[in-house]
Structure formats: C-alpha cells, structure tokens
Design an enzyme around this catalytic site. Structure first.
Site, PDB file in Angstrom:
ATOM      1  N   ASP A  11      35.660  -2.620  -5.123  1.00 43.39           N
ATOM      2  CA  ASP A  11      36.781  -3.109  -4.316  1.00 43.39           C
ATOM      3  C   ASP A  11      36.694  -4.594  -3.987  1.00 43.39           C
ATOM      4  O   ASP A  11      37.663  -5.199  -3.562  1.00 43.39           O
ATOM      5  CB  ASP A  11      36.871  -2.310  -3.005  1.00 43.39           C
ATOM      6  CG  ASP A  11      35.558  -2.306  -2.217  1.00 43.39           C
ATOM      7  OD1 ASP A  11      34.596  -2.933  -2.686  1.00 43.39           O
ATOM      8  OD2 ASP A  11      35.499  -1.671  -1.149  1.00 43.39           O
ATOM      9  N   HIS A  12      35.525  -5.194  -4.158  1.00 41.54           N
ATOM     10  CA  HIS A  12      35.362  -6.582  -3.711  1.00 41.54           C
ATOM     11  C   HIS A  12      35.758  -7.578  -4.797  1.00 41.54           C
ATOM     12  O   HIS A  12      36.746  -8.267  -4.699  1.00 41.54           O
ATOM     13  CB  HIS A  12      33.913  -6.830  -3.277  1.00 41.54           C
ATOM     14  CG  HIS A  12      33.636  -6.425  -1.864  1.00 41.54           C
ATOM     15  ND1 HIS A  12      33.725  -5.131  -1.440  1.00 41.54           N
ATOM     16  CD2 HIS A  12      33.266  -7.141  -0.776  1.00 41.54           C
ATOM     17  CE1 HIS A  12      33.434  -5.066  -0.148  1.00 41.54           C
ATOM     18  NE2 HIS A  12      33.146  -6.288   0.281  1.00 41.54           N
TER      19      HIS A  12
ATOM     20  N   ASP B 218      27.456  -2.262   3.432  1.00 40.45           N
ATOM     21  CA  ASP B 218      28.525  -3.177   3.822  1.00 40.45           C
ATOM     22  C   ASP B 218      28.593  -3.145   5.342  1.00 40.45           C
ATOM     23  O   ASP B 218      28.528  -2.074   5.946  1.00 40.45           O
ATOM     24  CB  ASP B 218      29.867  -2.740   3.227  1.00 40.45           C
ATOM     25  CG  ASP B 218      30.907  -3.823   3.438  1.00 40.45           C
ATOM     26  OD1 ASP B 218      31.162  -4.609   2.512  1.00 40.45           O
ATOM     27  OD2 ASP B 218      31.432  -3.923   4.575  1.00 40.45           O
TER      28      ASP B 218
ATOM     29  N   ARG C 269      25.023  -8.619   2.999  1.00 41.57           N
ATOM     30  CA  ARG C 269      24.524  -8.977   1.661  1.00 41.57           C
ATOM     31  C   ARG C 269      23.044  -9.343   1.717  1.00 41.57           C
ATOM     32  O   ARG C 269      22.634 -10.258   2.423  1.00 41.57           O
ATOM     33  CB  ARG C 269      25.378 -10.096   1.049  1.00 41.57           C
ATOM     34  CG  ARG C 269      25.317 -11.417   1.755  1.00 41.57           C
ATOM     35  CD  ARG C 269      26.396 -12.367   1.244  1.00 41.57           C
ATOM     36  NE  ARG C 269      27.705 -11.924   1.702  1.00 41.57           N
ATOM     37  CZ  ARG C 269      28.728 -12.727   1.969  1.00 41.57           C
ATOM     38  NH1 ARG C 269      28.619 -14.020   1.792  1.00 41.57           N
ATOM     39  NH2 ARG C 269      29.880 -12.258   2.392  1.00 41.57           N
TER      40      ARG C 269
ATOM     41  N   SER D  40      27.977 -10.496   7.156  1.00 41.64           N
ATOM     42  CA  SER D  40      27.846  -9.573   6.025  1.00 41.64           C
ATOM     43  C   SER D  40      26.429  -9.007   5.875  1.00 41.64           C
ATOM     44  O   SER D  40      25.445  -9.634   6.265  1.00 41.64           O
ATOM     45  CB  SER D  40      28.230 -10.336   4.761  1.00 41.64           C
ATOM     46  OG  SER D  40      27.450  -9.935   3.668  1.00 41.64           O
TER      47      SER D  40
ATOM     48  N   ARG E 135      36.994 -11.576   9.818  1.00 39.08           N
ATOM     49  CA  ARG E 135      36.074 -12.724   9.875  1.00 39.08           C
ATOM     50  C   ARG E 135      36.840 -13.999   9.559  1.00 39.08           C
ATOM     51  O   ARG E 135      37.637 -14.019   8.613  1.00 39.08           O
ATOM     52  CB  ARG E 135      34.937 -12.576   8.858  1.00 39.08           C
ATOM     53  CG  ARG E 135      33.999 -11.491   9.247  1.00 39.08           C
ATOM     54  CD  ARG E 135      32.775 -11.399   8.359  1.00 39.08           C
ATOM     55  NE  ARG E 135      31.895 -10.419   8.971  1.00 39.08           N
ATOM     56  CZ  ARG E 135      31.177  -9.525   8.304  1.00 39.08           C
ATOM     57  NH1 ARG E 135      31.185  -9.503   6.991  1.00 39.08           N
ATOM     58  NH2 ARG E 135      30.419  -8.679   8.953  1.00 39.08           N
TER      59      ARG E 135
HETATM   60  C1  MIC Z   1      32.015  -9.144   3.903  1.00 34.79           C
HETATM   61  O1  MIC Z   1      32.987  -8.760   4.549  1.00 34.79           O
HETATM   62  O2  MIC Z   1      31.420 -10.207   4.158  1.00 34.79           O
HETATM   63  C2  MIC Z   1      31.515  -8.283   2.777  1.00 34.79           C
HETATM   64  C3  MIC Z   1      31.795  -9.009   1.538  1.00 34.79           C
HETATM   65  O3  MIC Z   1      32.206  -7.058   2.746  1.00 34.79           O
HETATM   66  C4  MIC Z   1      30.034  -8.020   3.018  1.00 34.79           C
HETATM   67  C5  MIC Z   1      29.333  -7.442   1.880  1.00 34.79           C
HETATM   68  C6  MIC Z   1      29.006  -8.426   0.789  1.00 34.79           C
HETATM   69  O4  MIC Z   1      28.578  -9.533   1.084  1.00 34.79           O
HETATM   70  O5  MIC Z   1      29.140  -8.038  -0.348  1.00 34.79           O
HETATM   71  C7  MIC Z   1      29.692  -7.218   4.256  1.00 34.79           C
HETATM   72  O6  MIC Z   1      30.421  -7.290   5.224  1.00 34.79           O
HETATM   73  O7  MIC Z   1      28.631  -6.593   4.332  1.00 34.79           O
HETATM   74 FE1  SF4 Z   2      36.131  -6.115   2.076  1.00 34.41          FE
HETATM   75 FE2  SF4 Z   2      34.268  -7.019   3.777  1.00 34.41          FE
HETATM   76 FE3  SF4 Z   2      36.774  -7.916   3.876  1.00 34.41          FE
HETATM   77 FE4  SF4 Z   2      36.261  -5.460   4.613  1.00 34.41          FE
HETATM   78  S1  SF4 Z   2      35.501  -7.308   5.603  1.00 34.41           S
HETATM   79  S2  SF4 Z   2      37.961  -6.120   3.321  1.00 34.41           S
HETATM   80  S3  SF4 Z   2      34.654  -4.863   3.196  1.00 34.41           S
HETATM   81  S4  SF4 Z   2      35.336  -8.199   2.203  1.00 34.41           S
END
Ligand code: MIC
Ligand code: SF4
Length: 645
Positions: free
Chosen positions: A64-65, A119, A536, A534, A379
């Site tokens: 999905d990313h 996540d 990650r 995140s 965010r």
């Molecule tokens: C995000 O919202 O920052 C992400 C992308 O969903 C991350 C995961 C990632 O860095 O792949 C998260 O929130 O954990």
């Molecule tokens: Fe995707 Fe992270 Fe954004 Fe949610 S906050 S939509 S999981 S990138």
C-alpha cells in the site's frame, strides 16, 4: 479486582512478566501485519530465522505504500512479498486493495485480540476493541516465529468521552484536541483507553481515526470498548460471529483520566510542522490554500468519504486548489461507486487517486513551492510531503472540503446544512484482492528476489570501549522521517541497506553519511523524543550500517528505542539533561560499556569532561545488544534449542 479493558486483554495474552506499569512483559500476539515499505526487511529477517511457517493465528502482508513502480525495484519488492506470503502461510493483500489499517479494520480486526504491525499506525485497530501495537519489522518477524512481543507495561490513561459531536465536527477534531493536551510525547509508555457515555456516539471508523492518531502522542496504543456499535459494524462486514462485548469494569482504575465533552469540541487544525501544533480552525480562518488531500489511514473510511461526497454534491472546488482523494480501500471505493456517491467527488473536480498511502508518505502529489496544503493525514513533519518549504496542515475531512470549496481555511460550520450520512447495514464486501495461502503449495513455493533486494548485513557483538566522534548533534522531536526520509526515490531502496544508508539524515545534513563512513562511525547526540514517528527500522539499521555505535539523547520515542536495541546501537539518555549543552558536534567521546550497567560514564576527550548517561533497558535487551542485535540473539537461541522451529 476490577480491571480496565487494556488490563483484561493483556491478562488474556500475558506470556511473561507481571502486569505492573514499567515492568517488562511478554505479550502473546494473535495477528501480525506488515506493509511493503517495512515488510521487505521484516521478511528478510523472518527468512533468516529459519522457521518453516508463521506461528500466529493470522499474518497479513499488505502492499500500500510505495505503489508508483517508477522502475523495477518497487515492482520486484511486491513480487518478493507475494512469494514470501505464499511460502510461509501469510495472507497477501494485493496492490490496489487499500491501506493496511483500513483494510485490516474492515476485514480482520477482532475484539479482544492482539495485533503487532510493522507500521506505527497499527493502533487503528484499537477502534475494534483490540490491543494493536506498532513495532519494528524484526519484532514483527519474531512474533510471526511465535515469540512473544516484549514491552514495558504501559500506564493506562482513561479518556472519558461524554456528550456527542456537533455538526461538522468529527473524530479527527477529537484526536487533535487530545494532541493539543498531550503533545507529541505526552503519550509515551501509555495506553489511551476510551470510555464514557460518548463512546457509543462514534462509529467504528471514527474510533479508528482516534486510535490511529493516538500514535502521534507517542502512546503505545489506544483502545475503545467493543459494544453494539462494534457489533453493527462487524455485522455490516458479514463478520458478526466475531463480535464479543468488551469494556472496562465499573470502578476500573486508570493512572489518570482526561475528560472530553464531545459537545464542546470544535473544528481543530494542526499547523506546520508538528501534529501537536494544534489550534481551533476559527483562529486561522482566511489563510489561502493551494492543495487539499483527503485520504490516509486516518481519514479514508466509507464514513469519511460519504461525508466528503455529501458536502461536495452539486458544488465545484475553487480554481486555486488541487484536490486529491485517495479512498482507504477498494471496499470503500466500491461502496461509493455502487451508491452513486463517487460521482459527486468526480463532478466537483477531485482528482481520485489510488487506494493507497500516496501523498501521505510523499509518494506523489508534492505541493508547489511554498504551498499551503491541508491534509486529512496524521503527520506534517517538514519535508514529508516531498516539498521542503511547503506548509502542511492536518484537518478533518469536513475542514478539508470547506478549504477545497473556498480556496482558503474556513470553519466548516459555516457551510450551511449539515448532511446526514449513514453507514450501510451491509457493506458490499469482496475479498477477491486477497491471496490466501494454499497449505499444499507452501513448502514448494520459490521466493523471488530481484537484484535490488540485498541480504541483511550482519553485525559483530557490541562490547568493550566505544570510541568515536559526535557525528551529528540534533534538537528535540527528531522524527524517523528526519533520520531516513520517505518519498518514492528513497523508499525504492528499502530492501537495500547499503544503498539506502547513503540517505541517512540527508535532509538534516547532506554530508552525514559520507562523514560517518570516513570516520568509521561514532555517536549521535539528540534532544527529547528522539526517533518519533514512523516505525521504519531503516532509521536504526542505516545508522548502524554507517558505524553509529550509540545515540545519546534526552529521551526516546518507544518504537525507535526498540529498533536501536534490535540492531545493536546503544540507546543512552543523559543523567543530567544539561550535559547536552556541553557537547559539540565533532567532539570525540569514549564510553566503556562494561556490563551494560544502568549508569555509565562518557568521557568527552575534546573538552576533558566526563558525564553520566543512563541505559534504561531490560536484561533481555542487554543480551541482544551484546549479541550484536536481536537477529543474532534469536539465532543463538534457536541453535541452543534445535527442536523449536
Ligand atoms: C509512515 O506513516 O511514516 C509510514 C510510512 O507508514 C511508516 C512506516 C514506514 O516508514 O514504512 C510508519 O508509520 O511506521
Ligand atoms: Fe500510510 Fe503511514 Fe500515511 Fe498511514 S500514516 S497512510 S500507513 S504512510
């Protein structure tokens, strides 16, 4: 003894330890979830554990990313994930099926269960009355291998809701109001447990919006009771048999209680560049807006898009605004299409984009230079949108539509009659975009790895004296987006640690990676809440690859702290926070880690000073650091008990 809801679910899943705040506990995990951008690493780690198949009740892998497929790398990652899922017994959610948290809530979330996801917004499923926690990929891989998830038992904060929301005010405004009170670090090592008479006025997707963005307070998770509203939602999804009623006992104790009268909540907005920089929309009315983006795991449910459709019906958006809408799932899109509501979005001038994370993580739709972008996301860290000087504001779908119509920030309560919307009693449900594992084919399935997918680096045990320069000194609230940014270019390298590590801190200090390699590693010095955001693990693994030995900060965010430990970077906090001021970038530090005692002494050889640091981690964590990280520790454990896989 009366228990709150969190204690009840934790008690049912306790594998190790005592249920006392701050005690280390092991939690049994029922379900796991990964997404493509953290999943590749999680599965490389899982493969390295040598287990034949997942040991959870259910494990899911979502794509999905990173969906752009600018070149082969992205597409190869998707193919790898599909083959791993088929081999190890994991349900694969195909690209196009939707955002993991939205899809999981619709199709798999179950009251009373536990979920661990790679996540940080995994707590979305707390809207279904379950304990859902975000973690690094390695912790999720360990849970798939049947290990408990270890964490510090959080304090449980009660958030007591009374009354009901007023027209044009929605769940996003509630969580923004909570963020205003708690800030981005007020929830660290806490669970936000919602209770009170106001709970029943909120639908499951609205509850999901609130638990989703509880992550931004730093909370371990957030949870709602499971009641008749939950039952109705599960019935609508054809899953009524999975419903159980769950709530805190009367007189259950909480470490503190926050009271929110929903009637008094007004439309709220988080100003650039932090989710806790919250004001009432009325305070910033009139600000011109260039872009509006509706979607993300926070606000892309059928409830939200039905509201957006009703508000846009028969209207046209401002010529000054680009409006994008990304539905949270294929199910949301299909229901909107079948009911005819999709046409209102299209006619109003919205750009309908894929059912995916998209602009939320900088995958497309970067705003114009210096733009004001209003987003229903969670965010707004500087640069996350892909445009370094853009100003991103976080709002509800209602406030987003008002801005799209008028080209400026407008209090949505001025929009006239409040449309009434209802969730269907029966959603149109189709599971055709899931690939369910076939037990007969599992063992024979080949894992397909493209050339960009590289083996995991191995690290030696951590011991003796750590010596090196302060490679970087940063301030408070450094996010993992600062440490290792998102965006399609960098995210294509998520399964290639040597390559992606070149981008470590690239937006904070472009010379960082080169300097770290030249100096053969060293230290990072940080302020409060280091590593927020995140999950990650690349934000720990890449610095480790560049030779970072320890991070000394005023405080850490929970998931990042665990990721540092998992990869053998020593996470230290200043015993006296004032010592932070005395250290300069470029100073040379020396630290004898001895037996990883609770208090250690650092010598700053540049200024001839010593100062004390604290190592506040469990004995299990210490063993992992000594072994050179969690993977090495798990392998050691498995070698000493050969029958376990
Ligand atoms: C995000 O919202 O920052 C992400 C992308 O969903 C991350 C995961 C990632 O860095 O792949 C998260 O929130 O954990
Ligand atoms: Fe995707 Fe992270 Fe954004 Fe949610 S906050 S939509 S999981 S990138």
């Amino acid at each position: 003894m009366s228990k709150n809801l969190s204690e009840k679910i934790f008690t049912n899943h306790l594998a190790e330890g005592k249920l006392q705040p701050s005690e280390q506990i092991g939690l049994k995990i029922d379900h796991t979830l990964t997404q493509d951008s953290t999943g590749t690493l999680a599965y490389l780690e899982f493969q390295a554990m040598g287990v034949q198949k997942v040991k959870t009740k259910l494990s899911l892998s979502f794509v999905d990313h990173n969906m752009l497929q600018n070149d082969f790398r992205n597409a190869d990652d998707h193919r790898y994930l599909q083959s791993v899922a088929a081999k190890y017994g994991i349900v694969f959610s195909r690209p196009g099926n939707g955002i993991c948290h939205q899809v999981y809530l619709e199709r798999f979330a179950r009251p009373g269960y536990t979920l661990l996801g790679s996540d940080s917004h995994t707590p979305t499923a707390g809207g279904m009355g379950m304990i859902a926690i975000g973690a690094g990929g390695l912790d999720v891989a360990a849970a798939m291998a049947g290990e408990p998830f270890y964490l510090e038992m959080p304090e449980v904060v009660g958030v007591r809701l009374t009354g009901a929301l007023s027209p044009f005010v929605s769940a996003k405004d509630v969580i923004l109001a909570v963020l205003q009170k708690l800030t981005v670090k007020g929830g660290v090592n806490k669970i936000l447990e919602y209770c009170g008479s106001g709970v029943k006025t909120l639908s499951v997707p609205e509850r999901g919006t609130i638990t989703n963005m509880g992550t931004e307070t730093g909370a371990t998770t957030s949870v709602f009771p499971s009641d008749e509203v939950t039952q109705a939602f599960l019935k609508g999804q054809g899953r009524e048999d999975q419903w159980v009623p769950l709530a805190a006992d009367d007189n259950a104790a909480y470490s503190e209680v926050l009271d929110i009268d929903l009637k008094t909540v007004e439309p709220m907005i988080a100003l650039p560049h932090s989710p806790d920089n919250v004001k009432a929309v009325s305070e910033v009315e009139g600000t011109p807006v260039d872009q509006v983006c509706i979607g993300s795991c926070t606000n892309s449910s059928l409830r939200d898009l039905k509201m957006v459709a009703a508000m846009l019906k028969g209207r046209k958006i401002s010529d000054k605004v680009s409006l994008t809408i990304s539905p949270g799932s294929r199910q949301v899109l299909e229901n909107l299409a079948a009911s005819g509501e999709l046409i209102h979005l299209i006619r109003a001038g919205a750009r309908i984009i894929e059912n995916a994370c998209g602009p939320c993580i900088g995958i497309g739709q970067a705003p114009t230079s210096g733009a004001v972008s209003l987003r229903t996301f969670n965010r707004n860290f500087k640069g996350r949108s892909g445009t370094q000087d853009a100003k991103v504001y976080l709002v509800s779908p209602e406030t987003a539509v008002a801005a799209a119509l008028y080209g400026k920030i407008v209090d949505p309560r001025k929009l006239g009659e409040y449309p009434s919307i209802n969730l269907p009693e029966k959603f149109i449900v189709s599971d055709s975009m899931f690939i369910f594992p076939n037990p007969e084919a599992m063992g024979k399935t080949e894992i397909v790895m493209g050339p960009n997918i590289t083996p995991l680096p191995a690290f030696p045990p951590v011991q003796g004296t750590l010596r090196g320069d302060v490679l970087l000194k940063v301030g408070d609230n450094i996010s993992t987006d600062d440490i290792l940014p998102g965006g399609s270019e960098i995210m294509s390298l998520r399964s290639n640690i040597p390559e992606i590590s070149n981008y470590t801190f690239c937006r904070v200090d472009a010379a960082f990676a080169k300097r770290a390699l030249q100096k053969k590693g060293g230290f990072i010095v940080g302020g409060e809440n280091y590593g927020q955001g995140s999950s990650r693990e690349h934000a720990a693994l890449s610095p480790k690859y560049l030779g970072v030995k320890a991070v000394i900060a005023k405080s850490f965010a929970r998931i990042h702290l665990a990721n540092l430990v998992n990869f053998g970077i020593v996470p230290l906090t200043f015993a006296d926070k004032q010592d932070y001021d005395g250290i300069a970038q470029g100073d040379t530090l020396e630290l004898d880690i001895g037996n990883l005692e609770r208090t250690l002494t650092v010598k700053d050889t540049a200024i001839g000073l010593t100062f004390q640091v604290e190592l506040d981690i469990s004995d299990l964590d210490k063993a992992m650091i000594r072994a050179g990280g969690k993977l090495a520790a798990i392998k050691q454990k498995q070698q000493s008990s050969p029958k376990s896989p």
